[in-house]
Enzyme design. Sequence first.
Site, PDB file in Angstrom:
ATOM      1  N   GLU A 162      -3.988   1.692  -7.429  1.00  0.00           N
ATOM      2  CA  GLU A 162      -4.340   2.821  -6.563  1.00  0.00           C
ATOM      3  C   GLU A 162      -3.399   3.986  -6.835  1.00  0.00           C
ATOM      4  O   GLU A 162      -2.305   4.051  -6.238  1.00  0.00           O
ATOM      5  CB  GLU A 162      -4.202   2.416  -5.080  1.00  0.00           C
ATOM      6  CG  GLU A 162      -5.165   1.358  -4.624  1.00  0.00           C
ATOM      7  CD  GLU A 162      -5.517   1.535  -3.149  1.00  0.00           C
ATOM      8  OE1 GLU A 162      -6.708   1.556  -2.849  1.00  0.00           O
ATOM      9  OE2 GLU A 162      -4.605   1.668  -2.315  1.00  0.00           O
TER      10      GLU A 162
ATOM     11  N   HIS B  53       0.847  -1.196   0.000  1.00  0.00           N
ATOM     12  CA  HIS B  53       0.000   0.000   0.000  1.00  0.00           C
ATOM     13  C   HIS B  53       0.888   1.254   0.000  1.00  0.00           C
ATOM     14  O   HIS B  53       1.927   1.278   0.654  1.00  0.00           O
ATOM     15  CB  HIS B  53      -0.924  -0.004   1.224  1.00  0.00           C
ATOM     16  CG  HIS B  53      -1.988   1.034   1.120  1.00  0.00           C
ATOM     17  ND1 HIS B  53      -1.750   2.365   1.396  1.00  0.00           N
ATOM     18  CD2 HIS B  53      -3.285   0.957   0.732  1.00  0.00           C
ATOM     19  CE1 HIS B  53      -2.867   3.050   1.191  1.00  0.00           C
ATOM     20  NE2 HIS B  53      -3.810   2.223   0.783  1.00  0.00           N
TER      21      HIS B  53
HETATM   22  P1  PGA Z   1      -9.505   5.949   0.261  1.00  0.00           P
HETATM   23  O1  PGA Z   1      -8.392   4.841   0.557  1.00  0.00           O
HETATM   24  O2  PGA Z   1     -10.698   5.211  -0.284  1.00  0.00           O
HETATM   25  O3  PGA Z   1      -9.768   6.604   1.569  1.00  0.00           O
HETATM   26  O4  PGA Z   1      -8.910   6.873  -0.755  1.00  0.00           O
HETATM   27  C1  PGA Z   1      -8.142   3.803  -0.337  1.00  0.00           C
HETATM   28  C2  PGA Z   1      -6.882   3.083   0.080  1.00  0.00           C
HETATM   29  O5  PGA Z   1      -5.971   3.745   0.596  1.00  0.00           O
HETATM   30  O6  PGA Z   1      -6.777   1.856  -0.086  1.00  0.00           O
END
Ligand code: PGA
Length: 270
Positions: free
Chosen positions: A172, A95
Amino acid sequence: MKLIIANWKMNPTTYAEAQKLARAAGVAADKNKHAKVVICPPFPFLSSTLYSLLSARFSLGAQNCGPEVASGPFTGEVSPAMLKKLGAKYVILGHSERRAMGETDEMVAKKVQAALRAGLKVILCVGETFAIRRQGIAASKKFVASQLRACLSGINSTPYSPPATRLILAYEPVWAISTNLPKPLLAKEGEGGGLEKPADVVEMIRSIKSLLSTRYSLLTTPVLYGGSVNVKNAQSYLNHPEIDGVLVGAASLRPKEFKRIIELTGKAKF
Ligand code: PGA
């Protein structure tokens, strides 16, 4: 079927709140046959009480794990085998919030291998920063491809490589995460609302899937999208057959909103 994954991050503060959130998500998961739901609480809440809520469509995951399968001299780490014994089926790795604290691609690659060997399903996060995205989608694709290759360096390299069939990817973009907080990066630049456009997500996901199939012969690896997914924009991502689900942070801590996102899988055009 879409995968809806809740990344609770370092929330909530009490076990009672965790149980409440888990129960709401579990009920919604059981009522929606188009969704598989995974909640990823902090380590202390991955306990047998939450385990009693689980079902075929509702699973537990962790947000990180140590670099060795079972045990060893790694102060502060929790091994994937320990997580599996606690009832976790999934683990989020790589992450961007962990990468920002110093986790390198090499460290992520070790963890990916350990977790797969322990029998967990790995949700591997990749994504470009805003500085790279400003150079264009081609530069972003190149960056994500190199991140992916580095994090999967142990996959398919020897006959003893861990099986990669339990792999899930999450695209992401770092700049799209947590824009519910007051920092809409793109908006500041006058380029939009701080969120990734579904068409651009699809393009990136196609490029990730093409790399997975040509380089690793992984033809069916699910690829999810994450980055400020909420009840207002979830449908626009879930409608695309290329997007196999969503990884939800902040909105997964709002039980009614998370339930609604799960329900939206029933309306997705796929
Ligand atoms: P968020 O987080 O939906 O608050 O942007 C997603 C993540 O960090 O996996």
